[in-house]
Design an enzyme around this catalytic site. Structure first.
Site, PDB file in Angstrom:
ATOM      1  N   HIS A 132      39.679  31.355  44.477  1.00 11.38           N
ATOM      2  CA  HIS A 132      40.689  30.760  43.764  1.00 11.38           C
ATOM      3  C   HIS A 132      42.194  31.138  43.661  1.00 11.38           C
ATOM      4  O   HIS A 132      42.295  32.406  43.873  1.00 11.38           O
ATOM      5  CB  HIS A 132      40.525  30.367  42.130  1.00 11.38           C
ATOM      6  CG  HIS A 132      40.162  31.707  41.528  1.00 11.38           C
ATOM      7  ND1 HIS A 132      41.352  32.160  40.852  1.00 11.38           N
ATOM      8  CD2 HIS A 132      39.024  31.785  41.253  1.00 11.38           C
ATOM      9  CE1 HIS A 132      40.772  33.207  40.163  1.00 11.38           C
ATOM     10  NE2 HIS A 132      39.253  33.350  40.342  1.00 11.38           N
ATOM     11  N   GLU A 148      32.004  32.613  38.524  1.00  7.57           N
ATOM     12  CA  GLU A 148      32.365  33.994  38.595  1.00  7.57           C
ATOM     13  C   GLU A 148      31.029  34.780  37.854  1.00  7.57           C
ATOM     14  O   GLU A 148      30.400  34.166  37.222  1.00  7.57           O
ATOM     15  CB  GLU A 148      33.774  34.469  37.764  1.00  7.57           C
ATOM     16  CG  GLU A 148      34.149  35.649  37.755  1.00  7.57           C
ATOM     17  CD  GLU A 148      34.018  36.485  39.066  1.00  7.57           C
ATOM     18  OE1 GLU A 148      33.100  36.505  39.773  1.00  7.57           O
ATOM     19  OE2 GLU A 148      35.117  37.046  39.552  1.00  7.57           O
TER      20      GLU A 148
HETATM   21  C1  DG2 Z   1      38.121  38.041  38.062  1.00  9.76           C
HETATM   22  C2  DG2 Z   1      37.521  39.123  38.811  1.00  9.76           C
HETATM   23  O1  DG2 Z   1      37.289  36.864  38.475  1.00  9.76           O
HETATM   24  O2  DG2 Z   1      37.861  40.350  38.250  1.00  9.76           O
HETATM   25  O3  DG2 Z   1      36.360  37.674  35.990  1.00  9.76           O
HETATM   26  O4  DG2 Z   1      38.129  38.998  35.620  1.00  9.76           O
HETATM   27  O5  DG2 Z   1      37.811  35.996  40.832  1.00  9.76           O
HETATM   28  O6  DG2 Z   1      37.505  34.430  38.815  1.00  9.76           O
HETATM   29  O7  DG2 Z   1      39.573  35.663  38.869  1.00  9.76           O
HETATM   30  P1  DG2 Z   1      38.201  35.692  39.104  1.00  9.76           P
HETATM   31  C3  DG2 Z   1      37.593  38.272  36.277  1.00  9.76           C
HETATM   32  P2  DG2 Z   1      37.361  41.871  38.714  1.00  9.76           P
HETATM   33  O8  DG2 Z   1      36.109  41.945  38.838  1.00  9.76           O
HETATM   34  O9  DG2 Z   1      38.460  41.922  39.982  1.00  9.76           O
HETATM   35  O10 DG2 Z   1      38.030  42.739  37.648  1.00  9.76           O
END
Ligand code: DG2
Length: 249
Positions: free
Chosen positions: A11, A89
């Site tokens: 995204h 995520e």
């Molecule tokens: C980020 C990734 O997920 O963070 O969950 O903070 O891709 O949904 O923005 P996304 C989050 P990092 O693992 O790179 O710290």
């Protein structure tokens, strides 16, 4: 030789990416910049003639909106869509909602990077009463007993792969151009699987927001080019460095 076409898309920048907060399963919006990245992704797909026949997304609006915007720009807003918690995520456990720089200062670089990038060290679990818990959210009814309270990358691979095998691979076998719109860590999980990256080496792999990553796969679903190809390689290189440096002052 190239048999199948797969496009991965993290995204565009979310409000919590911009604020530098651990996000995980918290359902935040795109920023204006994130919307712009999604439009640009659509333009790149169009320019390369990569027209998705089907899209798979997570259940989080930052991935859903990115796919909608990109597909609208590419005039492919009408294709079939499948959404699943298995592309969400990584669940960031008790870190959800915390500031990345403050967390790094408090626990030190080593612990911070273990939580962010190690293959098998999950953050502490989230309390179901935490304001950023997803306990009881009806969208996860289907996940039921599998709903995580925290996840490491290994856990993400375990819950993502059954969906890859049962839903995405069949689309590829039908020779559909498949778009997967998901997240930094759920896409790291998929890339690790596709490229056969070791548990040690995956630590150094970062995925930038909003830049389509093309994988051409052979008949055995192996990448024709290791690591695939970003449609905008220069922007990707800069953005990958920015993700790697997150949390530093
Ligand atoms: C980020 C990734 O997920 O963070 O969950 O903070 O891709 O949904 O923005 P996304 C989050 P990092 O693992 O790179 O710290």
């Amino acid at each position: 030789s190239a048999e199948y076409t797969l496009v991965l898309l993290r995204h565009g920048e979310s409000e919590w990416n911009a604020k530098n907060l651990f996000t995980g399963w918290v359902d935040v919006h795109l920023t204006e910049k994130g919307q712009q990245e999604a439009r640009r992704a659509g333009e790149q797909l169009l320019a390369e003639g990569l027209l998705p026949d089907v899209v798979h997304t997570s259940l989080l609006r930052r991935a859903i909106t990115t796919a909608n915007v990109a597909l609208d720009v590419a005039d492919r807003h009408w294709i079939p869509v499948h959404r699943t918690w298995r592309l969400n995520e990584r669940h960031y456990g008790a870190l959800q909602g915390l500031d990345k720089a403050a967390t790094r200062d408090k626990y030190g670089e080593e612990q911070f990077m273990l939580w962010r990038r190690s293959f098998d060290t999950p953050p502490p679990p989230i309390d179901p009463d935490d304001e950023y818990s997803q306990a009881g959210d009806p969208r996860y009814a289907e996940a039921d007993g599998d709903m995580p309270l925290t996840e490491c990358l290994k856990d993400v691979i375990a819950r993502m792969l059954p969906y890859w095998e049962s839903a995405i691979v069949p689309d590829l076998r039908e020779r559909r151009t498949v778009l997967v719109a998901a997240h930094g860590n759920s896409l790291r999980a998929l890339v690790k699987h596709l490229d056969g990256i070791s548990d040690e080496d995956i630590v150094g792999l970062n995925i930038p927001t909003g830049i389509p990553l093309l994988y051409e796969l052979d008949g055995d679903l192996r990448p024709v080019t290791a690591g695939g190809r970003y449609l905008d390689p220069e922007a990707a290189a800069a953005a990958i460095q920015a993700v790697a440096n997150q949390g530093k002052h």
